[in-house]
Design a protein around this motif. Structure first.
Motif: not given
Lengths: 316, 79
Positions: A108-120
């Motif tokens: 849902l973050l990616n869909e508003i243009g936020i390049s969020a990803e999982k870490s650790k």
């Protein structure tokens, strides 16, 4: 089918009680909760709060501190942070841990243009900066997953409360891991979105076919308030649930050199050894023994000995 | 009859867990379904319940210890 339960309270103790109540008592559905707290510090269930925050500063400044039921470290909440909770069934054979929960948020973050990803294992980041910390609680056949979403948070506000006491702590408690953080609002580009807009967006992302909201009954709310009072606001839970620890300090108090060693169990001073050539060590040891390792309590006790009132400052 | 309580495997990838807290003490009665101890692994707190009723007889670890999956944590004397 997932159902939505809204909390309009900004009281961290009440909101933690809502989570626990639903987790323990409502087992037939999946739930999403969205909640926002007034500025507060929240420690993980098995942390030594005395090692994580400066309890003297907390009490002097009347900062709200809470202990949650899930694991991990110490976090700050304020009204720029959106908390989300997902409660669902748990099966150890096919449990992915965090992935199934994080992937929904990341999408849902990616869909508003936020390049969020999982870490650790359980962080969500933009680049090398964290925007979401997550933790879980598992009991019987249910799992509660919750996390923060830093949308527009004051990232520095409560940082001064983090400096622990000036002394040496030793314990087997869970320790916090500090991360660099950032706010989602700083990464929206041209998109205009405020906190309420973000909250609504998150909510609708979970319920594309329409929000199925459940309202808690008066009786349920009453029980939640009882849980809030019986557990989440109590000293025994917030402070006393800390694992056993030792505290060592060498310093000068009004020109008296001293060497102090404390063993604190369930938040109370179980052992107290004081070495000093000029202080009344036996009297002071007897004074402190058995009492809560609490700034206000120890300040009052120290005031009972002449010229000794400020000694409590040296214990934190 | 004595039964061993082992560190459970809570997910497919889990290899170790931390015994976060004991809910029962040696000598204390444990009912089936009651929480004996809690594990914390990667910020997940899990309550581990007794499968049978009995009395907690021996414990081999204390709160804060990291324990491998399947290792024996305690012994319970079952009814």
């Amino acid at each position: 089918m997932m159902k939505f339960i809204n909390s309009t309270s900004n009281n961290v103790y009440y909101n933690l009680a809502v989570e626990e109540y639903i987790f323990s008592n409502m087992i037939d559905d999946d739930f999403l909760l969205l909640w926002v707290n007034d500025p507060c510090i929240v420690v993980g269930k098995h942390q030594n709060i005395f090692e994580e925050v400066n309890c003297k500063e907390i009490q002097k400044n009347e900062v709200m501190v809470a202990r949650r039921n899930s694991g991990g470290g110490t976090v700050f909440h304020d009204k720029g942070n959106l908390n989300f909770t997902i409660i669902t069934d748990y099966n150890s054979d096919n449990f992915s841990g965090y992935d199934e929960f994080l992937s929904q948020i990341i999408k849902l973050l990616n869909e508003i243009g936020i390049s969020a990803e999982k870490s650790k294992v359980c962080d969500i980041v933009i680049g090398d900066k964290k925007i979401s910390g997550n933790a879980q609680s598992i009991k019987k056949k249910r799992v509660l997953h919750h996390g923060t979403l830093l949308f527009d948070s004051d990232l520095d506000a409560l940082r001064t409360m983090l400096k622990p006491a000036d002394g040496e702590f030793k314990s087997k408690a869970v320790k916090s891991v500090r991360s660099s953080v950032t706010n989602i609002i700083d990464h929206l580009g041209d998109k205009e979105l405020d906190f309420d807009g973000f909250r609504n967006y998150v909510l609708h992302s979970f319920f594309v076919n329409g929000i199925d909201e459940i309202k808690l009954s008066e009786a349920e709310i009453e029980k939640i308030h009882e849980l809030e009072k019986a557990k989440y606001t109590t000293w025994d839970w917030i402070y006393g649930f800390s694992p056993t620890f030792t505290f060592k300090k060498q310093d000068y108090f009004n020109n008296h050199q001293f060497d102090l060693y404390l063993v604190v169990e369930k938040g109370k001073i179980k052992e107290c050894e004081l070495k000093s050539k000029t202080l009344a060590v036996n009297k002071i040891e007897s004074l402190l023994l058995g009492h809560r390792y609490d700034y206000c309590v120890l300040s009052d006790l120290c005031s009972e000995i002449e010229d000794f009132a400020d000694f409590a400052d040296y214990l934190f | 009859m004595e039964k061993n309580i082992q560190m459970p495997k809570l997910s497919a990838k889990m290899e170790v867990g931390v015994l976060a807290s004991w809910n029962k003490e040696v000598g204390e009665k444990v009912e089936k379904g009651e929480v004996i101890f809690e594990i914390e692994t990667e910020k997940v707190v899990s309550e581990v319940e007794a499968i049978e009723s009995g009395v907690l007889k021996k414990v081999f670890f204390e709160a804060g210890d990291e324990i491998k999956v399947d290792e024996i944590i305690a012994v319970i004397n079952c009814d």
